[in-house]
Design a protein around this motif. Structure first.
Motif, PDB file in Angstrom:
ATOM      1  N   UNK A  43       0.834  -1.204   0.000  1.00 24.56           N
ATOM      2  CA  UNK A  43       0.000   0.000   0.000  1.00 24.56           C
ATOM      3  C   UNK A  43       0.866   1.251   0.000  1.00 24.56           C
ATOM      4  N   UNK A  44       1.862   1.288   0.888  1.00 24.23           N
ATOM      5  CA  UNK A  44       2.720   2.467   0.978  1.00 24.23           C
ATOM      6  C   UNK A  44       3.544   2.646  -0.290  1.00 24.23           C
ATOM      7  N   UNK A  45       4.011   1.549  -0.861  1.00 21.88           N
ATOM      8  CA  UNK A  45       4.800   1.640  -2.091  1.00 21.88           C
ATOM      9  C   UNK A  45       3.957   2.176  -3.245  1.00 21.88           C
ATOM     10  N   UNK A  46       2.718   1.669  -3.357  1.00 22.50           N
ATOM     11  CA  UNK A  46       1.836   2.148  -4.427  1.00 22.50           C
ATOM     12  C   UNK A  46       1.433   3.597  -4.207  1.00 22.50           C
ATOM     13  N   UNK A  47       1.248   3.980  -2.955  1.00 20.92           N
ATOM     14  CA  UNK A  47       0.900   5.362  -2.658  1.00 20.92           C
ATOM     15  C   UNK A  47       2.034   6.304  -3.076  1.00 20.92           C
ATOM     16  N   UNK A  48       3.273   5.932  -2.711  1.00 22.59           N
ATOM     17  CA  UNK A  48       4.427   6.755  -3.084  1.00 22.59           C
ATOM     18  C   UNK A  48       4.615   6.783  -4.597  1.00 22.59           C
ATOM     19  N   UNK A  49       4.404   5.632  -5.241  1.00 21.75           N
ATOM     20  CA  UNK A  49       4.547   5.583  -6.696  1.00 21.75           C
ATOM     21  C   UNK A  49       3.496   6.443  -7.374  1.00 21.75           C
ATOM     22  N   UNK A  51       2.077   9.061  -6.194  1.00 22.79           N
ATOM     23  CA  UNK A  51       2.287  10.484  -5.918  1.00 22.79           C
ATOM     24  C   UNK A  51       3.545  11.033  -6.569  1.00 22.79           C
ATOM     25  N   UNK A  52       4.600  10.219  -6.660  1.00 17.29           N
ATOM     26  CA  UNK A  52       5.892  10.732  -7.120  1.00 17.29           C
ATOM     27  C   UNK A  52       6.522   9.905  -8.233  1.00 17.29           C
ATOM     28  N   UNK A  53       5.909   8.796  -8.619  1.00 17.55           N
ATOM     29  CA  UNK A  53       6.569   7.854  -9.518  1.00 17.55           C
ATOM     30  C   UNK A  53       6.450   8.164 -10.985  1.00 17.55           C
ATOM     31  N   UNK A  54       5.782   9.228 -11.358  1.00 24.20           N
ATOM     32  CA  UNK A  54       5.646   9.588 -12.768  1.00 24.20           C
ATOM     33  C   UNK A  54       5.464  11.094 -12.867  1.00 24.20           C
ATOM     34  N   UNK A  55       5.759  11.680 -14.036  1.00 24.37           N
ATOM     35  CA  UNK A  55       5.527  13.124 -14.193  1.00 24.37           C
ATOM     36  C   UNK A  55       4.073  13.526 -13.945  1.00 24.37           C
ATOM     37  N   UNK A  56       3.134  12.691 -14.352  1.00 24.42           N
ATOM     38  CA  UNK A  56       1.722  13.013 -14.119  1.00 24.42           C
ATOM     39  C   UNK A  56       1.413  12.993 -12.630  1.00 24.42           C
ATOM     40  N   UNK A  57       1.839  11.932 -11.941  1.00 23.13           N
ATOM     41  CA  UNK A  57       1.581  11.836 -10.510  1.00 23.13           C
ATOM     42  C   UNK A  57       2.226  12.968  -9.744  1.00 23.13           C
ATOM     43  N   UNK A  58       3.481  13.288 -10.065  1.00 21.67           N
ATOM     44  CA  UNK A  58       4.177  14.387  -9.403  1.00 21.67           C
ATOM     45  C   UNK A  58       3.465  15.706  -9.650  1.00 21.67           C
ATOM     46  N   UNK A 317      -3.421  12.819  -1.271  1.00 24.25           N
ATOM     47  CA  UNK A 317      -4.562  12.970  -2.183  1.00 24.25           C
ATOM     48  C   UNK A 317      -4.310  12.249  -3.500  1.00 24.25           C
ATOM     49  N   UNK A 318      -3.154  12.510  -4.114  1.00 16.20           N
ATOM     50  CA  UNK A 318      -2.871  11.909  -5.407  1.00 16.20           C
ATOM     51  C   UNK A 318      -2.577  10.422  -5.288  1.00 16.20           C
ATOM     52  N   UNK A 319      -1.731  10.046  -4.325  1.00 18.93           N
ATOM     53  CA  UNK A 319      -1.424   8.633  -4.147  1.00 18.93           C
ATOM     54  C   UNK A 319      -2.645   7.826  -3.758  1.00 18.93           C
ATOM     55  N   UNK A 320      -3.521   8.418  -2.954  1.00 15.40           N
ATOM     56  CA  UNK A 320      -4.747   7.718  -2.576  1.00 15.40           C
ATOM     57  C   UNK A 320      -5.657   7.469  -3.762  1.00 15.40           C
ATOM     58  N   UNK A 321      -5.727   8.427  -4.670  1.00 10.95           N
ATOM     59  CA  UNK A 321      -6.543   8.229  -5.877  1.00 10.95           C
ATOM     60  C   UNK A 321      -5.989   7.091  -6.727  1.00 10.95           C
ATOM     61  N   UNK A 322      -4.662   7.002  -6.799  1.00 12.70           N
ATOM     62  CA  UNK A 322      -4.051   5.911  -7.567  1.00 12.70           C
ATOM     63  C   UNK A 322      -4.296   4.558  -6.900  1.00 12.70           C
TER      64      UNK A 322
END
Length: 368
Positions: A43-49, A51-58, A317-322
């Motif tokens: 869960x934490x890994x997917x949340x971080x990914x 939020x920060x793992x792509x230009x769109x997420x960032x 917010x962003x990581x939770x949506x993902x």
């Protein structure tokens, strides 16, 4: 047991303690995830990914964080004056209304280099004026700012709603919203700005209001710690009677603090109305004013802390949506739970770990 207040070195209080609180929140959240059948590390890994793992997420993380910086700074400035501004939600609505009225009136005739600064000034001025009224009531009439700012949130929502179903409603549109602004009222997106220097970036809501938020954080730091007015503001918040004895004037200082606080909250309208929607909407603030309270508390009411806390909530917010897309059965409510735990440990229970840290660093107020 001693009840003396814990005195920590400043760098421990501003950095180590918040990180300890965040770690405790994530640990408890992980236990909850485990109990409901999810792998906490996944869960934490997917949340971080997310939020920060792509230009769109960032980009989305920074977009949310921009709004939270404005509302977090608004709460922080008032807090330093001894005031608890619960009205950033309504002040942000009025900021959007101010920016929107200027855009509706003049965007067809004015170029962007004139229009955008006017929208920024109008948003700040509208939020400033809306917050100044509770500030004046607190300073001169003794009306508690918590009560008045809460009530002004409802008044702001009612006013904006009435305007959007009446005078400002776009003719022929069934949705309660204004007409679209002209192109000159569009705050350029970061992808557009980067394209000018040859950098390809995906199209997202992230816009140049990000730079405005950074400037606001620097400005608040300079006001509070590098100016005479900021010193008076903090002195009034810390010890109003002592400040009065020293020749400071608490009433104008309270008014100033609320006016600056409202102006900062009003800048949310620039990010949302000019940067994303291009028209006035009834729900564009979407609770960001209340998130700003948590951002300010977690950030220890310091501009650097507010920026970092805003990034944290933007990532949630962003990581939770993902997460809702990536994990079957993972609901948005689980993200809200994580946000609540962060607020609980970093806000309401922020001093729980302070005595242990004081023992580690060997300092306690009033003793060796």
């Amino acid at each position: 047991m001693s009840t003396r207040p814990t005195d920590l070195p400043r760098w421990v209080d501003l950095a180590v303690l918040p990180l300890l609180n965040l770690a405790a929140a994530l640990f408890v959240a992980g236990l909850v995830m485990k109990l409901v059948g999810f792998d906490p590390l996944q869960v934490m890994a997917l949340l971080a990914k997310g939020a920060f793992g792509s230009p769109v997420g960032l980009s989305y993380t920074l977009y949310y964080a921009t709004t939270f910086v404005f509302t977090g700074l608004a709460v922080a400035v008032a807090y330093h004056a001894g005031l608890f501004n619960i009205g950033a939600e309504g002040q942000a609505m009025l900021g959007g209304l101010g920016a929107g009225l200027v855009a509706l009136a003049w965007s067809p005739a004015l170029p962007a280099w004139v229009m955008l600064p006017l929208m920024v000034l109008a948003a700040a001025a509208a939020g400033c004026a809306w917050a100044a009224v509770p500030g004046a009531l607190q300073a001169w009439r003794g009306s508690h700012v918590v009560i008045t700012t809460i009530m002004f949130n409802f008044v702001a929502a009612a006013l904006l709603g009435w305007l959007l179903v009446g005078p400002l409603k776009e003719p022929g549109n069934m949705t309660p919203e204004s007409a679209a602004f002209a192109d000159s009222a569009h705050m350029p997106g970061v992808h557009e700005a980067l394209a000018l220097v040859g950098i390809e970036w995906p199209k997202t809501p992230l816009n140049l209001s990000l730079l405005l938020a950074a400037a606001a954080a620097v400005g608040v730091w300079a006001l509070l710690w590098k100016s005479r007015a900021g010193y008076a503001l903090r002195a009034v918040g810390f010890a109003p009677e002592a400040a009065r004895y020293a020749g400071m004037r608490p009433r104008p200082t309270i008014l100033l603090a609320m006016a600056v606080s409202g102006a900062l909250a009003g800048l949310v309208g620039v990010n949302e109305i000019a940067g994303v929607h291009g028209r006035l909407l009834p729900d564009f603030v979407a609770g960001a004013g209340f998130v700003g309270i948590a951002v300010s508390l977690i950030g220890r009411n310091h501009p650097v802390g507010v920026v970092l806390a805003a990034l944290l909530f933007g990532a949630l917010y962003q990581g939770g949506a993902e997460l809702a897309f990536e994990l079957p059965g993972f609901s948005r409510d689980m993200v809200v739970l994580l946000q609540g735990l962060v607020v609980l440990f970093a806000g309401a229970m922020s001093r729980v770990g302070a005595p242990a840290l004081a023992r580690v660093f060997g300092r306690r107020a009033g003793g060796g």
